[in-house]
Every structure is written in structure tokens, then in C-alpha cells.
Design a protein around this motif. Structure first.
Motif, PDB file in Angstrom:
ATOM      1  N   THR A 132      28.258  35.752  89.566  1.00 58.80           N
ATOM      2  CA  THR A 132      28.528  34.340  89.312  1.00 58.80           C
ATOM      3  C   THR A 132      28.155  33.449  90.489  1.00 58.80           C
ATOM      4  OG1 THR A 132      30.442  35.208  88.131  1.00 58.80           O
ATOM      5  CG2 THR A 132      30.261  32.829  88.271  1.00 58.80           C
ATOM      6  N   ILE A 133      28.120  34.011  91.695  1.00 56.38           N
ATOM      7  CA  ILE A 133      27.780  33.216  92.873  1.00 56.38           C
ATOM      8  C   ILE A 133      26.370  32.644  92.754  1.00 56.38           C
ATOM      9  CG2 ILE A 133      27.267  33.423  95.352  1.00 56.38           C
ATOM     10  CD1 ILE A 133      29.718  35.155  95.640  1.00 56.38           C
ATOM     11  N   ALA A 134      25.476  33.390  92.097  1.00 55.43           N
ATOM     12  CA  ALA A 134      24.101  32.912  91.952  1.00 55.43           C
ATOM     13  C   ALA A 134      24.022  31.622  91.139  1.00 55.43           C
ATOM     14  CB  ALA A 134      23.238  33.995  91.309  1.00 55.43           C
ATOM     15  N   LEU A 135      25.026  31.353  90.309  1.00 57.99           N
ATOM     16  CA  LEU A 135      25.018  30.134  89.494  1.00 57.99           C
ATOM     17  C   LEU A 135      24.963  28.869  90.340  1.00 57.99           C
ATOM     18  CD1 LEU A 135      27.696  30.937  86.769  1.00 57.99           C
ATOM     19  CD2 LEU A 135      25.282  30.510  86.371  1.00 57.99           C
ATOM     20  N   ALA A 136      25.590  28.920  91.497  1.00 57.40           N
ATOM     21  CA  ALA A 136      25.705  27.716  92.320  1.00 57.40           C
ATOM     22  C   ALA A 136      24.466  27.456  93.163  1.00 57.40           C
ATOM     23  CB  ALA A 136      26.933  27.826  93.221  1.00 57.40           C
ATOM     24  N   HIS A 137      23.463  28.336  93.094  1.00 58.56           N
ATOM     25  CA  HIS A 137      22.284  28.203  93.945  1.00 58.56           C
ATOM     26  C   HIS A 137      21.029  28.397  93.098  1.00 58.56           C
ATOM     27  CE1 HIS A 137      24.869  28.418  97.533  1.00 58.56           C
ATOM     28  NE2 HIS A 137      25.546  29.312  96.839  1.00 58.56           N
ATOM     29  N   GLU A 138      20.239  27.351  92.986  1.00 63.60           N
ATOM     30  CA  GLU A 138      19.051  27.407  92.138  1.00 63.60           C
ATOM     31  C   GLU A 138      18.027  28.419  92.634  1.00 63.60           C
ATOM     32  OE1 GLU A 138      17.433  23.542  91.722  1.00 63.60           O
ATOM     33  OE2 GLU A 138      19.118  22.751  90.532  1.00 63.60           O
ATOM     34  N   ASP A 139      18.010  28.697  93.937  1.00 64.80           N
ATOM     35  CA  ASP A 139      17.009  29.606  94.478  1.00 64.80           C
ATOM     36  C   ASP A 139      17.528  31.032  94.638  1.00 64.80           C
ATOM     37  OD1 ASP A 139      18.793  28.883  96.419  1.00 64.80           O
ATOM     38  OD2 ASP A 139      17.310  28.521  97.986  1.00 64.80           O
ATOM     39  N   LEU A 140      18.686  31.347  94.042  1.00 68.24           N
ATOM     40  CA  LEU A 140      19.212  32.702  94.066  1.00 68.24           C
ATOM     41  C   LEU A 140      19.246  33.283  92.663  1.00 68.24           C
ATOM     42  CD1 LEU A 140      22.213  32.582  96.580  1.00 68.24           C
ATOM     43  CD2 LEU A 140      19.848  33.261  97.004  1.00 68.24           C
ATOM     44  N   LEU A 141      19.026  34.592  92.578  1.00 70.76           N
ATOM     45  CA  LEU A 141      19.064  35.306  91.308  1.00 70.76           C
ATOM     46  C   LEU A 141      19.977  36.510  91.435  1.00 70.76           C
ATOM     47  CD1 LEU A 141      15.222  35.318  90.630  1.00 70.76           C
ATOM     48  CD2 LEU A 141      16.895  33.826  89.548  1.00 70.76           C
ATOM     49  N   ALA A 142      20.690  36.814  90.375  1.00 67.74           N
ATOM     50  CA  ALA A 142      21.562  37.987  90.337  1.00 67.74           C
ATOM     51  C   ALA A 142      20.940  39.015  89.406  1.00 67.74           C
ATOM     52  CB  ALA A 142      22.959  37.605  89.857  1.00 67.74           C
ATOM     53  N   ILE A 143      20.620  40.178  89.933  1.00 62.14           N
ATOM     54  CA  ILE A 143      19.948  41.230  89.173  1.00 62.14           C
ATOM     55  C   ILE A 143      20.948  42.332  88.869  1.00 62.14           C
ATOM     56  CG2 ILE A 143      18.029  42.867  89.163  1.00 62.14           C
ATOM     57  CD1 ILE A 143      16.712  41.068  91.308  1.00 62.14           C
ATOM     58  N   ALA A 144      21.104  42.653  87.607  1.00 63.23           N
ATOM     59  CA  ALA A 144      22.117  43.622  87.179  1.00 63.23           C
ATOM     60  C   ALA A 144      21.796  45.010  87.693  1.00 63.23           C
ATOM     61  CB  ALA A 144      22.199  43.631  85.655  1.00 63.23           C
ATOM     62  N   LEU A 145      22.833  45.749  88.073  1.00 56.89           N
ATOM     63  CA  LEU A 145      22.681  47.159  88.423  1.00 56.89           C
ATOM     64  C   LEU A 145      22.640  47.976  87.144  1.00 56.89           C
ATOM     65  CD1 LEU A 145      25.254  47.384  91.370  1.00 56.89           C
ATOM     66  CD2 LEU A 145      22.834  46.722  91.439  1.00 56.89           C
ATOM     67  N   ASP A 146      21.782  48.984  87.117  1.00 54.39           N
ATOM     68  CA  ASP A 146      21.581  49.761  85.900  1.00 54.39           C
ATOM     69  C   ASP A 146      21.507  51.247  86.266  1.00 54.39           C
ATOM     70  OD1 ASP A 146      20.896  49.911  83.018  1.00 54.39           O
ATOM     71  OD2 ASP A 146      18.980  50.671  83.769  1.00 54.39           O
ATOM     72  N   PRO A 147      22.180  52.137  85.541  1.00 56.49           N
ATOM     73  CA  PRO A 147      22.901  51.895  84.277  1.00 56.49           C
ATOM     74  C   PRO A 147      24.402  51.627  84.479  1.00 56.49           C
ATOM     75  CG  PRO A 147      22.698  54.235  84.619  1.00 56.49           C
ATOM     76  CD  PRO A 147      22.011  53.573  85.798  1.00 56.49           C
ATOM     77  N   VAL A 148      24.908  51.834  85.705  1.00 58.09           N
ATOM     78  CA  VAL A 148      26.341  51.649  85.957  1.00 58.09           C
ATOM     79  C   VAL A 148      26.533  50.378  86.759  1.00 58.09           C
ATOM     80  CG1 VAL A 148      28.426  52.626  86.975  1.00 58.09           C
ATOM     81  CG2 VAL A 148      26.699  54.138  85.978  1.00 58.09           C
ATOM     82  N   ARG A 149      27.418  49.521  86.303  1.00 60.26           N
ATOM     83  CA  ARG A 149      27.669  48.269  87.002  1.00 60.26           C
ATOM     84  C   ARG A 149      28.875  48.394  87.924  1.00 60.26           C
ATOM     85  NH1 ARG A 149      26.334  43.509  82.569  1.00 60.26           N
ATOM     86  NH2 ARG A 149      24.124  44.033  82.358  1.00 60.26           N
ATOM     87  N   LEU A 150      28.811  47.626  88.973  1.00 57.42           N
ATOM     88  CA  LEU A 150      29.912  47.563  89.929  1.00 57.42           C
ATOM     89  C   LEU A 150      30.831  46.431  89.510  1.00 57.42           C
ATOM     90  CD1 LEU A 150      31.457  48.134  92.496  1.00 57.42           C
ATOM     91  CD2 LEU A 150      29.640  47.015  93.808  1.00 57.42           C
ATOM     92  N   GLN A 151      31.988  46.800  88.969  1.00 57.12           N
ATOM     93  CA  GLN A 151      32.914  45.802  88.450  1.00 57.12           C
ATOM     94  C   GLN A 151      34.303  45.983  89.053  1.00 57.12           C
ATOM     95  OE1 GLN A 151      32.475  46.422  84.132  1.00 57.12           O
ATOM     96  NE2 GLN A 151      31.291  44.520  84.050  1.00 57.12           N
ATOM     97  N   ARG A 152      35.062  44.911  89.062  1.00 53.02           N
ATOM     98  CA  ARG A 152      36.434  44.960  89.561  1.00 53.02           C
ATOM     99  C   ARG A 152      37.247  43.897  88.825  1.00 53.02           C
ATOM    100  NH1 ARG A 152      35.029  42.499  95.548  1.00 53.02           N
ATOM    101  NH2 ARG A 152      34.270  40.458  94.868  1.00 53.02           N
ATOM    102  N   THR A 153      38.534  44.127  88.731  1.00 54.60           N
ATOM    103  CA  THR A 153      39.413  43.218  88.005  1.00 54.60           C
ATOM    104  C   THR A 153      40.140  42.295  88.979  1.00 54.60           C
ATOM    105  OG1 THR A 153      39.753  44.835  86.244  1.00 54.60           O
ATOM    106  CG2 THR A 153      41.362  43.055  86.422  1.00 54.60           C
TER     107      THR A 153
END
Length: 311
Positions: free
Chosen positions: A243-264
Motif C-alpha cells: 500500500t505504501i506504493a500508492l502514495a508515490h507515483e514513481d514507486l511500484l509494488a511487485i507481488a511475491l510469488d507464489p507465497v506472499r509475505l503477509q501479517r495481521t
């Protein structure tokens, strides 16, 4: 009168000096000494040993200190309860967040809360989770936003959102057009990461160990703003909430595959603590913001963090 006796006793117990305690309380030393003697007489026990060069607690004083601290905390809660206004026309709220939430969550939350309740005074702090839990237990905070790995038993945690970490790069990076990146490919990336004192770094290190990833950490920084700025200006990548990439037009967030790093992420409060109208309103609004506003936009190449089920 009882509250004053407790206040004076706690001050002497903290400073182990009647002189320093009197100065901290802005009262005369004789007046302070008299109040403490009255307390000792009413209890039928000596609380301080004044015979040496320094003042120290007696065994009875050590026992009384535990209960006096608890009583002072409950008296402070009672004071806030009396002044709490159900219609939220006035009041105060003390909240804290861990550092990554300062980047993308605090803004929408404070904007929504202040817009709806402009007369509530907000005290917003950025703290480590350990410090946050300690302040919640000591009644120094009303609400905290951190992660589900709560250490203190007397902290009640309610799920708020599931946060997804991704590989964050600038729009000139060789991976800028990638839809996802394989876990083992991370070992080939030059990274800048938050320092080891951050919960985010601990979670990243644990994830890498679990999946046999050997990241090439070229730099470390003790502020998320510094990490973001370096990623924007160099070929280094980082691992941060997508979500941090949303605030910066020149940043991109690329998903990790096949297992994502998630936390609650969770909303934390002291179990059994008095909950003010402002705290109740903030918790309700936090779920609303997460569910309806914060994730209405999507990062370019990574799925955003998801709101908790039911929101």
C-alpha cells in the motif's frame, strides 16, 4: 484527600527523596512529609526508611507501592470517565501506531476522525510495539495499532487488516514491468531494508529464513521515509507494505510469488480498561476507513492488503 496521599507517596517512592519529590510536586517539603506521615499513621505502618543518607522503601512500602500504583491508575481512569462526553463534543484520545502505519494509515484515519469529531484532541505517537504495549498497560495510551504477535497477556487485540508486503521498486528499475517476482529471485536483488530494531525487518528475516532466501542487503535505514527516498533515487529495491506504493507515483509494488509475505494488523487496548466514547468512535471509524477508503485503490502490480473479514 486519599488521592493526594497516594500522589505524594508515589512521588517519594519514585524519587527516593522527599526534597526531589517536593520539587516535582511543587509543594514544600514539610507539607509533603506531613502528608506521608499521616498516610503511615492511617495504615499503621512505616512506608519509608529515613534513617540513612537516602530514603528507601520499607517492606511495607514495597507492598503498598504495588496497590498505590494500581489505585492511581484507576483514579485517573475515573477522572477521564467523568469528563468523557458521549456526544463527542469534547474529549481527548491517545493513539499510537508502529512505524509502517505512519506512512499510509495514519493520514486517512486522522483525516476521517478529525473531520467527523473536530473537537476531540488527538495525541498520535509512532512507537515500537513493545513500548506501545507497556504504555497501554500503564494507561498511557487508549488505542494502539500494531501486529498480532502481542506479548502482554493483559492486552486485547482485535484484527483490523491483513497487510501484504511486496518488493517495492522505482519506475526505472529493471523489474518495473514485472507482474510478480519469484521468491528465489529475491536473492539476486540488491536491497535496502529497515534496521533490525523494526518489527517489519524481523518479519522479513523470518520469511527469508523459512523460504531459504538469501537477500543482498546493501543498506539499512532506521526510518521508512529514508528507505522510500533511497528506493526512489537508486536501483535498490525494498520490502515494504504494498500500500505504501500508492502514495508515490514513481514507486511500484511487485507481488511475491507464489507465497506472499503477509501479517495481521490489530487494534490493541488494555483488557478491562475503561473505553471512552472517543476510543469507541475511533475503533469504529478505523474499521470503516480500512474497509471502505484505504483499499479502494490498488497498487500497480501487487494486490493490496485486505481488510479483515466482515468489514
Amino acid at each position: 484527600m486519599l488521592a493526594r496521599h497516594i500522589q505524594y507517596f508515589l512521588a517519594v517512592a519514585e524519587h527516593l527523596s522527599f526534597t526531589r519529590a517536593a520539587a516535582a510536586l511543587h509543594v514544600s517539603q514539610p507539607a509533603l512529609s506531613q502528608q506521608v506521615r499521616q498516610l503511615e499513621e492511617s495504615l499503621g505502618a512505616q512506608l519509608f526508611d529515613r534513617s540513612g543518607r537516602t530514603t528507601r522503601l520499607t517492606d511495607a512500602g514495597e507492598v503498598y507501592l504495588r496497590y498505590a500504583r494500581r489505585a492511581a491508575q484507576e483514579l485517573e481512569e475515573a477522572k477521564r470517565a467523568i469528563h468523557d462526553v458521549g456526544d463527542l463534543s469534547r474529549g481527548a484520545l491517545r493513539i499510537a501506531v508502529t512505524p509502517t502505519f505512519t506512512t499510509y494509515l495514519v493520514g486517512p484515519l486522522v483525516e476521517a476522525f478529525h473531520s467527523r469529531y473536530p473537537h476531540i484532541t488527538l495525541d498520535v505517537r509512532e512507537l515500537s510495539q513493545e513500548r506501545m504495549e507497556a504504555l497501554l498497560l500503564a494507561d498511557g495510551l487508549d488505542v494502539g495499532i500494531a501486529f498480532e504477535q502481542v506479548q502482554a497477556q493483559d492486552i486485547e487485540a482485535t484484527p483490523l487488516l491483513v497487510e501484504t508486503l511486496a518488493l517495492v521498486v522505482n519506475d526505472r528499475h529493471p523489474l518495473a514491468t514485472a507482474q510478480s517476482v519469484g521468491l528465489q529471485a529475491l536473492s539476486a536483488q540488491s536491497l535496502i531494508l529497515l534496521g533490525t530494531e523494526f518489527a517489519t525487518r524481523e518479519q522479513i528475516d523470518r520469511f527469508c529464513q523459512q523460504h531459504d532466501i538469501r537477500p543482498q542487503v546493501r543498506m539499512e535505514a532506521n526510518a521508512i521515509s529514508a528507505v522510500i527516498e533511497i528506493v526512489r533515487r537508486t536501483a535498490l529495491a525494498t520490502l515494504l507494505p504494498a500500500t505504501i506504493a500508492l502514495a508515490h507515483e514513481d514507486l511500484l509494488a511487485i507481488a511475491l510469488d507464489p507465497v506472499r509475505l503477509q501479517r495481521t494488523a490489530v487494534l490493541m487496548q488494555r483488557r478491562g480498561a475503561y473505553q471512552s466514547a472517543a476510543a469507541r468512535a475511533f475503533i469504529e471509524l478505523a474499521n470503516e476507513v480500512v474497509g471502505e477508503r484505504l483499499f479502494s485503490k490498488r497498487p500497480c502490480r501487487a494486490a493490496p492488503s485486505a481488510p479483515r473479514p466482515g468489514t
